[in-house]
Design a protein around this motif. Structure first.
Motif, PDB file in Angstrom:
ATOM      1  N   GLY A 175     131.740 105.520   7.682  1.00 16.86           N
ATOM      2  CA  GLY A 175     131.238 106.636   9.018  1.00 16.86           C
ATOM      3  C   GLY A 175     129.733 107.605   8.803  1.00 16.86           C
ATOM      4  O   GLY A 175     130.078 108.427  10.445  1.00 16.86           O
ATOM      5  N   GLU A 176     129.649 108.141   8.068  1.00 22.14           N
ATOM      6  CA  GLU A 176     128.992 109.301   7.466  1.00 22.14           C
ATOM      7  C   GLU A 176     127.473 108.915   7.845  1.00 22.14           C
ATOM      8  O   GLU A 176     126.766 109.811   7.698  1.00 22.14           O
ATOM      9  N   THR A 177     126.900 107.364   7.909  1.00 22.66           N
ATOM     10  CA  THR A 177     125.780 107.167   8.262  1.00 22.66           C
ATOM     11  C   THR A 177     125.451 105.964   8.864  1.00 22.66           C
ATOM     12  O   THR A 177     126.485 105.668   9.114  1.00 22.66           O
ATOM     13  N   ASP A 178     124.572 106.918   9.774  1.00 22.94           N
ATOM     14  CA  ASP A 178     125.018 105.482  11.470  1.00 22.94           C
ATOM     15  C   ASP A 178     123.712 104.497  10.490  1.00 22.94           C
ATOM     16  O   ASP A 178     122.916 104.351   9.948  1.00 22.94           O
ATOM     17  N   GLY A 179     123.981 103.219  10.847  1.00 21.41           N
ATOM     18  CA  GLY A 179     123.871 102.640  11.048  1.00 21.41           C
ATOM     19  C   GLY A 179     122.161 101.998  11.280  1.00 21.41           C
ATOM     20  O   GLY A 179     121.162 101.431  10.753  1.00 21.41           O
ATOM     21  N   MET A 180     122.181 102.316  12.446  1.00 25.32           N
ATOM     22  CA  MET A 180     121.032 102.233  13.209  1.00 25.32           C
ATOM     23  C   MET A 180     119.400 103.560  12.362  1.00 25.32           C
ATOM     24  O   MET A 180     118.450 102.799  12.058  1.00 25.32           O
ATOM     25  N   GLN A 181     120.693 104.637  11.902  1.00 24.90           N
ATOM     26  CA  GLN A 181     118.941 105.530  11.255  1.00 24.90           C
ATOM     27  C   GLN A 181     119.579 105.116   9.968  1.00 24.90           C
ATOM     28  O   GLN A 181     118.012 104.745   9.520  1.00 24.90           O
ATOM     29  N   ALA A 182     120.017 104.708   8.865  1.00 28.21           N
ATOM     30  CA  ALA A 182     120.207 103.490   7.740  1.00 28.21           C
ATOM     31  C   ALA A 182     118.964 102.831   7.297  1.00 28.21           C
ATOM     32  O   ALA A 182     118.009 102.782   7.110  1.00 28.21           O
ATOM     33  N   PHE A 183     119.308 101.642   8.953  1.00 28.32           N
ATOM     34  CA  PHE A 183     117.821 100.998   9.538  1.00 28.32           C
ATOM     35  C   PHE A 183     116.595 101.396   9.382  1.00 28.32           C
ATOM     36  O   PHE A 183     115.361 101.015   8.824  1.00 28.32           O
ATOM     37  N   MET A 184     116.452 102.274  10.096  1.00 28.47           N
ATOM     38  CA  MET A 184     114.352 102.974  10.383  1.00 28.47           C
ATOM     39  C   MET A 184     114.702 103.850   9.007  1.00 28.47           C
ATOM     40  O   MET A 184     113.368 103.723   9.110  1.00 28.47           O
ATOM     41  N   ALA A 185     115.428 104.160   8.523  1.00 27.81           N
ATOM     42  CA  ALA A 185     115.399 104.758   6.833  1.00 27.81           C
ATOM     43  C   ALA A 185     114.581 103.829   6.072  1.00 27.81           C
ATOM     44  O   ALA A 185     114.418 103.913   4.501  1.00 27.81           O
ATOM     45  N   GLY A 186     114.827 102.936   5.977  1.00 23.18           N
ATOM     46  CA  GLY A 186     114.285 101.818   5.697  1.00 23.18           C
ATOM     47  C   GLY A 186     115.654 101.119   4.708  1.00 23.18           C
ATOM     48  O   GLY A 186     115.247 100.638   3.669  1.00 23.18           O
ATOM     49  N   GLN A 187     116.493 102.042   4.630  1.00 25.28           N
ATOM     50  CA  GLN A 187     118.156 102.087   3.339  1.00 25.28           C
ATOM     51  C   GLN A 187     119.063 100.465   4.083  1.00 25.28           C
ATOM     52  O   GLN A 187     119.639 100.328   3.066  1.00 25.28           O
ATOM     53  N   LEU A 188     118.567  99.444   5.308  1.00 22.95           N
ATOM     54  CA  LEU A 188     119.222  98.712   5.447  1.00 22.95           C
ATOM     55  C   LEU A 188     117.945  98.026   6.347  1.00 22.95           C
ATOM     56  O   LEU A 188     117.093  97.994   7.180  1.00 22.95           O
ATOM     57  N   ARG A 189     117.872  97.133   5.762  1.00 22.26           N
ATOM     58  CA  ARG A 189     117.368  95.347   6.319  1.00 22.26           C
ATOM     59  C   ARG A 189     118.346  94.113   6.848  1.00 22.26           C
ATOM     60  O   ARG A 189     118.951  94.513   5.954  1.00 22.26           O
ATOM     61  N   ALA A 190     118.300  93.712   7.972  1.00 20.85           N
ATOM     62  CA  ALA A 190     118.428  92.139   8.372  1.00 20.85           C
ATOM     63  C   ALA A 190     117.651  91.187   7.886  1.00 20.85           C
ATOM     64  O   ALA A 190     116.263  91.249   8.753  1.00 20.85           O
ATOM     65  N   GLU A 191     118.260  90.191   8.191  1.00 22.75           N
ATOM     66  CA  GLU A 191     117.489  88.612   8.530  1.00 22.75           C
ATOM     67  C   GLU A 191     117.935  88.102   9.286  1.00 22.75           C
ATOM     68  O   GLU A 191     119.481  87.742   9.486  1.00 22.75           O
ATOM     69  N   GLY A 192     117.928  87.540  10.029  1.00 28.65           N
ATOM     70  CA  GLY A 192     118.900  86.884  11.114  1.00 28.65           C
ATOM     71  C   GLY A 192     118.312  87.057  12.204  1.00 28.65           C
ATOM     72  O   GLY A 192     117.926  87.924  12.968  1.00 28.65           O
ATOM     73  N   ASP A 193     119.391  86.688  13.136  1.00 26.50           N
ATOM     74  CA  ASP A 193     119.847  87.226  14.279  1.00 26.50           C
ATOM     75  C   ASP A 193     120.145  89.174  14.804  1.00 26.50           C
ATOM     76  O   ASP A 193     121.706  89.403  14.438  1.00 26.50           O
ATOM     77  N   MET A 194     119.542  89.370  14.143  1.00 22.63           N
ATOM     78  CA  MET A 194     119.799  91.585  13.878  1.00 22.63           C
ATOM     79  C   MET A 194     120.261  92.209  14.770  1.00 22.63           C
ATOM     80  O   MET A 194     120.864  93.158  15.024  1.00 22.63           O
ATOM     81  N   MET A 195     120.719  92.015  16.407  1.00 23.02           N
ATOM     82  CA  MET A 195     121.295  92.040  17.591  1.00 23.02           C
ATOM     83  C   MET A 195     122.102  91.848  16.927  1.00 23.02           C
ATOM     84  O   MET A 195     122.892  92.597  17.611  1.00 23.02           O
ATOM     85  N   LEU A 196     122.781  91.446  16.487  1.00 20.53           N
ATOM     86  CA  LEU A 196     124.463  90.863  15.822  1.00 20.53           C
ATOM     87  C   LEU A 196     124.185  92.337  15.318  1.00 20.53           C
ATOM     88  O   LEU A 196     126.237  92.659  14.892  1.00 20.53           O
ATOM     89  N   ALA A 197     124.254  93.122  14.352  1.00 21.24           N
ATOM     90  CA  ALA A 197     124.151  93.698  13.830  1.00 21.24           C
ATOM     91  C   ALA A 197     124.605  95.117  14.126  1.00 21.24           C
ATOM     92  O   ALA A 197     125.863  95.815  13.972  1.00 21.24           O
ATOM     93  N   THR A 198     124.613  95.311  15.156  1.00 21.12           N
ATOM     94  CA  THR A 198     124.648  96.235  16.709  1.00 21.12           C
ATOM     95  C   THR A 198     126.476  96.165  16.755  1.00 21.12           C
ATOM     96  O   THR A 198     127.278  96.605  17.461  1.00 21.12           O
TER      97      THR A 198
END
Length: 104
Positions: A72-95
């Motif tokens: 809970g220290e890192t917000d997944g969306m912020q990590a995605f925007m910062a390039g620390q997290l990438r997604a392949e496939g159905d990105m909406m499922l990550a939410t």
């Protein structure tokens, strides 16, 4: 915390009610560790080490980012925007991860 322990924690914090009627595979490509995947099916969660043949979504990150998101220290969306997290496939499922697992 080891990556294996992080996945144990995810399984313990699984919200079965939120997973009713779902049939999804979340794959986690951990850049500095192994690949893992979670099979979510009709209110159950099964953890497997290694890649899945046909994941619904693949999340690519390092173990530090994974630990931050699960704790809970890192917000997944912020990590995605910062390039620390990438997604392949159905990105909406990550939410959906926040609904399926009680993070933090």
């Amino acid at each position: 915390m080891s990556v294996d322990h992080i996945f144990e924690k995810l399984e313990q914090n699984f919200n079965a009610d939120a997973a009713q009627g779902l049939d999804l595979v979340f794959q986690f490509d951990i850049e500095d560790d192994k690949t893992h995947h979670l099979v979510i099916k009709d209110g159950t969660c099964a953890h497997h080490e290694g890649p899945h043949d046909d994941p619904s979504v693949t999340l690519i990150m390092n173990s530090e980012t994974l630990q931050g998101i699960v704790s809970g220290e890192t917000d997944g969306m912020q990590a995605f925007m910062a390039g620390q997290l990438r997604a392949e496939g159905d990105m909406m499922l990550a939410t959906k991860l926040g609904e399926l697992f009680n993070m933090g």
